[in-house]
Scaffold this motif. Structure first.
Motif, PDB file in Angstrom:
ATOM      1  N   THR A   1      33.701  51.727  48.655  1.00 44.71           N
ATOM      2  CA  THR A   1      34.181  52.509  47.434  1.00 44.71           C
ATOM      3  C   THR A   1      34.386  51.604  46.040  1.00 44.71           C
ATOM      4  O   THR A   1      34.768  51.992  44.972  1.00 44.71           O
ATOM      5  CB  THR A   1      35.528  52.970  47.661  1.00 44.71           C
ATOM      6  OG1 THR A   1      36.514  51.943  47.962  1.00 44.71           O
ATOM      7  CG2 THR A   1      35.727  54.080  48.565  1.00 44.71           C
ATOM      8  N   GLY A   2      33.871  50.476  46.346  1.00 46.82           N
ATOM      9  CA  GLY A   2      34.134  49.288  45.183  1.00 46.82           C
ATOM     10  C   GLY A   2      35.474  48.944  44.705  1.00 46.82           C
ATOM     11  O   GLY A   2      35.873  47.885  43.782  1.00 46.82           O
ATOM     12  N   LEU A   3      36.624  49.563  45.632  1.00 45.46           N
ATOM     13  CA  LEU A   3      37.845  49.013  45.250  1.00 45.46           C
ATOM     14  C   LEU A   3      38.288  47.526  45.700  1.00 45.46           C
ATOM     15  O   LEU A   3      39.207  47.075  45.390  1.00 45.46           O
ATOM     16  CB  LEU A   3      38.922  50.154  46.236  1.00 45.46           C
ATOM     17  CG  LEU A   3      39.191  51.481  45.770  1.00 45.46           C
ATOM     18  CD1 LEU A   3      39.735  52.522  46.920  1.00 45.46           C
ATOM     19  CD2 LEU A   3      39.843  51.552  44.394  1.00 45.46           C
ATOM     20  N   ILE A   4      37.347  47.062  46.664  1.00 40.34           N
ATOM     21  CA  ILE A   4      37.382  45.532  47.033  1.00 40.34           C
ATOM     22  C   ILE A   4      37.393  44.568  45.748  1.00 40.34           C
ATOM     23  O   ILE A   4      38.226  43.639  45.799  1.00 40.34           O
ATOM     24  CB  ILE A   4      36.391  45.265  47.777  1.00 40.34           C
ATOM     25  CG1 ILE A   4      36.672  43.774  48.582  1.00 40.34           C
ATOM     26  CG2 ILE A   4      34.746  45.111  47.277  1.00 40.34           C
ATOM     27  CD1 ILE A   4      37.691  43.679  49.503  1.00 40.34           C
ATOM     28  N   ILE A   5      36.897  45.108  44.568  1.00 36.65           N
ATOM     29  CA  ILE A   5      36.952  44.246  43.233  1.00 36.65           C
ATOM     30  C   ILE A   5      38.423  44.059  42.971  1.00 36.65           C
ATOM     31  O   ILE A   5      38.891  42.979  42.757  1.00 36.65           O
ATOM     32  CB  ILE A   5      35.885  44.875  42.369  1.00 36.65           C
ATOM     33  CG1 ILE A   5      34.670  45.214  42.823  1.00 36.65           C
ATOM     34  CG2 ILE A   5      36.030  44.057  41.010  1.00 36.65           C
ATOM     35  CD1 ILE A   5      33.919  43.781  43.389  1.00 36.65           C
ATOM     36  N   PRO A   6      39.021  45.020  42.614  1.00 39.02           N
ATOM     37  CA  PRO A   6      40.325  44.718  42.113  1.00 39.02           C
ATOM     38  C   PRO A   6      41.394  44.145  43.294  1.00 39.02           C
ATOM     39  O   PRO A   6      42.342  43.488  42.888  1.00 39.02           O
ATOM     40  CB  PRO A   6      40.871  46.240  41.756  1.00 39.02           C
ATOM     41  CG  PRO A   6      39.924  47.464  42.269  1.00 39.02           C
ATOM     42  CD  PRO A   6      38.698  46.587  42.270  1.00 39.02           C
ATOM     43  N   ILE A   7      41.192  44.739  44.497  1.00 41.04           N
ATOM     44  CA  ILE A   7      41.835  44.102  45.622  1.00 41.04           C
ATOM     45  C   ILE A   7      41.683  42.502  45.871  1.00 41.04           C
ATOM     46  O   ILE A   7      42.599  42.100  46.037  1.00 41.04           O
ATOM     47  CB  ILE A   7      41.495  45.076  46.786  1.00 41.04           C
ATOM     48  CG1 ILE A   7      42.133  46.347  46.683  1.00 41.04           C
ATOM     49  CG2 ILE A   7      42.569  44.168  48.213  1.00 41.04           C
ATOM     50  CD1 ILE A   7      41.631  47.157  48.106  1.00 41.04           C
ATOM     51  N   GLY A   8      40.235  42.289  45.797  1.00 44.43           N
ATOM     52  CA  GLY A   8      39.879  40.903  45.861  1.00 44.43           C
ATOM     53  C   GLY A   8      40.649  39.985  44.784  1.00 44.43           C
ATOM     54  O   GLY A   8      40.989  38.803  44.988  1.00 44.43           O
ATOM     55  N   GLU A   9      40.691  40.488  43.519  1.00 43.13           N
ATOM     56  CA  GLU A   9      40.895  40.001  42.372  1.00 43.13           C
ATOM     57  C   GLU A   9      42.697  39.656  42.590  1.00 43.13           C
ATOM     58  O   GLU A   9      43.317  38.620  42.377  1.00 43.13           O
ATOM     59  CB  GLU A   9      40.606  40.496  41.278  1.00 43.13           C
ATOM     60  CG  GLU A   9      41.290  39.532  40.003  1.00 43.13           C
ATOM     61  CD  GLU A   9      40.729  40.199  38.793  1.00 43.13           C
ATOM     62  OE1 GLU A   9      39.647  40.901  38.644  1.00 43.13           O
ATOM     63  OE2 GLU A   9      41.181  40.002  37.785  1.00 43.13           O
ATOM     64  N   TYR A  10      43.235  40.810  43.286  1.00 43.72           N
ATOM     65  CA  TYR A  10      44.756  40.582  43.257  1.00 43.72           C
ATOM     66  C   TYR A  10      44.897  39.406  44.299  1.00 43.72           C
ATOM     67  O   TYR A  10      45.904  38.689  44.192  1.00 43.72           O
ATOM     68  CB  TYR A  10      45.176  42.072  43.972  1.00 43.72           C
ATOM     69  CG  TYR A  10      46.508  41.945  44.674  1.00 43.72           C
ATOM     70  CD1 TYR A  10      47.744  41.622  43.592  1.00 43.72           C
ATOM     71  CD2 TYR A  10      46.685  41.650  46.073  1.00 43.72           C
ATOM     72  CE1 TYR A  10      49.095  41.554  44.312  1.00 43.72           C
ATOM     73  CE2 TYR A  10      48.076  41.806  46.340  1.00 43.72           C
ATOM     74  CZ  TYR A  10      49.060  41.199  45.626  1.00 43.72           C
ATOM     75  OH  TYR A  10      50.478  41.514  46.372  1.00 43.72           O
ATOM     76  N   VAL A  11      44.041  39.442  45.538  1.00 41.23           N
ATOM     77  CA  VAL A  11      44.322  38.378  46.590  1.00 41.23           C
ATOM     78  C   VAL A  11      44.351  37.005  46.006  1.00 41.23           C
ATOM     79  O   VAL A  11      44.860  36.275  46.057  1.00 41.23           O
ATOM     80  CB  VAL A  11      43.483  38.648  47.778  1.00 41.23           C
ATOM     81  CG1 VAL A  11      43.408  37.443  48.634  1.00 41.23           C
ATOM     82  CG2 VAL A  11      43.859  40.214  48.353  1.00 41.23           C
ATOM     83  N   LEU A  12      43.104  36.879  45.203  1.00 40.76           N
ATOM     84  CA  LEU A  12      42.728  35.656  44.647  1.00 40.76           C
ATOM     85  C   LEU A  12      43.854  35.263  43.669  1.00 40.76           C
ATOM     86  O   LEU A  12      44.470  33.958  43.809  1.00 40.76           O
ATOM     87  CB  LEU A  12      41.544  35.702  43.921  1.00 40.76           C
ATOM     88  CG  LEU A  12      41.021  34.496  43.030  1.00 40.76           C
ATOM     89  CD1 LEU A  12      40.484  33.307  44.117  1.00 40.76           C
ATOM     90  CD2 LEU A  12      39.932  34.865  42.107  1.00 40.76           C
ATOM     91  N   ARG A  13      44.355  35.982  42.854  1.00 42.65           N
ATOM     92  CA  ARG A  13      45.483  35.819  42.062  1.00 42.65           C
ATOM     93  C   ARG A  13      46.855  35.517  42.632  1.00 42.65           C
ATOM     94  O   ARG A  13      47.417  34.440  42.382  1.00 42.65           O
ATOM     95  CB  ARG A  13      45.761  36.729  40.687  1.00 42.65           C
ATOM     96  CG  ARG A  13      46.609  36.323  39.812  1.00 42.65           C
ATOM     97  CD  ARG A  13      46.801  37.273  38.797  1.00 42.65           C
ATOM     98  NE  ARG A  13      45.598  37.167  37.538  1.00 42.65           N
ATOM     99  CZ  ARG A  13      44.481  37.953  37.426  1.00 42.65           C
ATOM    100  NH1 ARG A  13      44.638  38.759  38.145  1.00 42.65           N
ATOM    101  NH2 ARG A  13      43.869  37.550  36.659  1.00 42.65           N
ATOM    102  N   GLU A  14      47.140  36.120  43.651  1.00 40.24           N
ATOM    103  CA  GLU A  14      48.325  35.671  44.332  1.00 40.24           C
ATOM    104  C   GLU A  14      48.138  34.608  45.316  1.00 40.24           C
ATOM    105  O   GLU A  14      49.350  34.066  45.123  1.00 40.24           O
ATOM    106  CB  GLU A  14      48.402  37.066  45.504  1.00 40.24           C
ATOM    107  CG  GLU A  14      49.723  37.091  46.206  1.00 40.24           C
ATOM    108  CD  GLU A  14      50.951  37.300  45.573  1.00 40.24           C
ATOM    109  OE1 GLU A  14      50.938  37.844  44.526  1.00 40.24           O
ATOM    110  OE2 GLU A  14      52.019  36.897  46.141  1.00 40.24           O
TER     111      GLU A  14
END
Ligand code: C2E
Ligand code: CA
Ligand code: CA
Ligand code: CA
Length: 278
Positions: free
Chosen positions: A83-96
């Motif tokens: 779905t492409g939702l991995i982009i914002p999820i992945g960025e969240y994980v990286l930032r966190e």
């Protein structure tokens, strides 16, 4: 039922309908999970084999859904990819993960590496380099404390692209590990040419190393190969003392697995670090 006609609908069994519905439901829930703050990051220690020291941790995402409960990344990451939702999820994980690593350093713990998984879809994004740069600047984490894990199969899809991307990422000062090594097709020639730092031997080879001679020789060979190419090597899924001893005898550099610790919420990892340094 050998002679099924062309126009049969045997394919759509009731169980498949349920699966499809579940998938749609998960997909729909996934769309709201970020804003509802349902994702958490757990951290699993990566241990130096020769000393037992914690050299780093791997960030692993967890989805705590209010009614379904904990949903495994094995279940939702593929849907997030599609779905492409991995982009914002992945960025969240990286930032966190970077924020947390910086916080541990500021709390006075010996600095350690933070390993973050980058999915295929994220890796293909031209904006990845910029995103990583932004996150490092915003969190103040020095680049050499960040490692990105890219699976072997993603890395080998388009080797020219991978090469360019990794060069840019490494120019920043971060390091690169090839995840799930041994499960995809790697040309040894490419392995030599790609700008990487570490190979992560897939868990599927580790489980039986002390009983299956084939797995044992595969692991031995991967370690020798990595060291010949001046790469570090880490084994994942180490669960027993016997596996640890085997890896130690083969000069494996690092290990990760339930033997030392499962992935932990940040507060539990904080306690582990405290205990380790007292
Ligand atoms: P992975 O990157 O290969 O992560 C290692 C998985 O092995 C983790 O599963 C970890 O909990 C598990 N593990 C660690 N030690 C042991 C052990 O001793 N025995 C066994 N049986 N398992 C062990 P987890 O957390 O369920 O994650 C599964 C996969 O989901 C990950 O595999 C990774 O591909 C993906 N994933 C998790 N978090 C993220 C993320 O933030 N971004 C992306 N793109 N993928 C993620
Ligand atoms: Ca990984
Ligand atoms: Ca892995
Ligand atoms: Ca794996």
């Amino acid at each position: 039922a050998k002679e099924l006609g062309r126009n049969n609908f045997q394919f759509f069994t009731p169980s498949m309908n349920i699966k499809t519905l579940q998938r749609l439901k998960t997909e729909n829930n996934l769309r709201h999970a970020l804003e509802r703050k349902e994702f958490h990051v757990h951290y699993q220690p990566q241990i130096e084999v020769s000393t037992g020291r914690i050299l780093g941790v791997e960030a692993l995402v967890r989805w705590q859904h209010p009614t379904t409960g904990m949903i495994s990344p094995a279940e939702f990451i593929p849907i997030a990819e599609n779905t492409g939702l991995i982009i914002p999820i992945g960025e969240y994980v990286l930032r966190e993960a970077c924020t947390q690593n910086k916080a541990w350093q500021e709390a006075g713990f010996p600095p350690m590496r933070m390993a973050v998984n980058i999915s295929g879809r994220q890796f293909q994004q031209q904006t990845l380099v910029q995103t990583v740069e932004n996150v490092l600047r915003e969190t103040g984490l020095e680049p050499h404390w960040l490692e990105l894990e890219i699976t072997e199969s993603v890395a080998m899809q388009d080797v020219e692209f991978t090469n360019r991307m990794l060069l840019e990422l490494r120019k920043m000062g971060i390091s690169i590990a090839i995840d799930d090594f041994g499960t995809g097709y790697s040309s040894l020639n490419y392995l030599k040419r790609l700008p990487i730092d570490k190979i992560k031997i897939d868990r599927s080879f580790i489980g039986d190393i002390t009983i299956d001679p084939d797995d044992a020789s595969i692991v031995k060979t991967i370690i020798l190969l990595a060291h010949n190419l001046k790469l570090k090597v880490i084994a994942e899924g180490v669960e027993t003392i016997e596996q640890f001893e085997f890896l130690k005898a083969q000069n494996c550099d690092e290990l990760q697995g339930y033997l030392f610790s499962k992935p932990l919420p940040k507060n539990d990892l904080h306690q582990l670090l405290t205990k380790n340094n007292s």
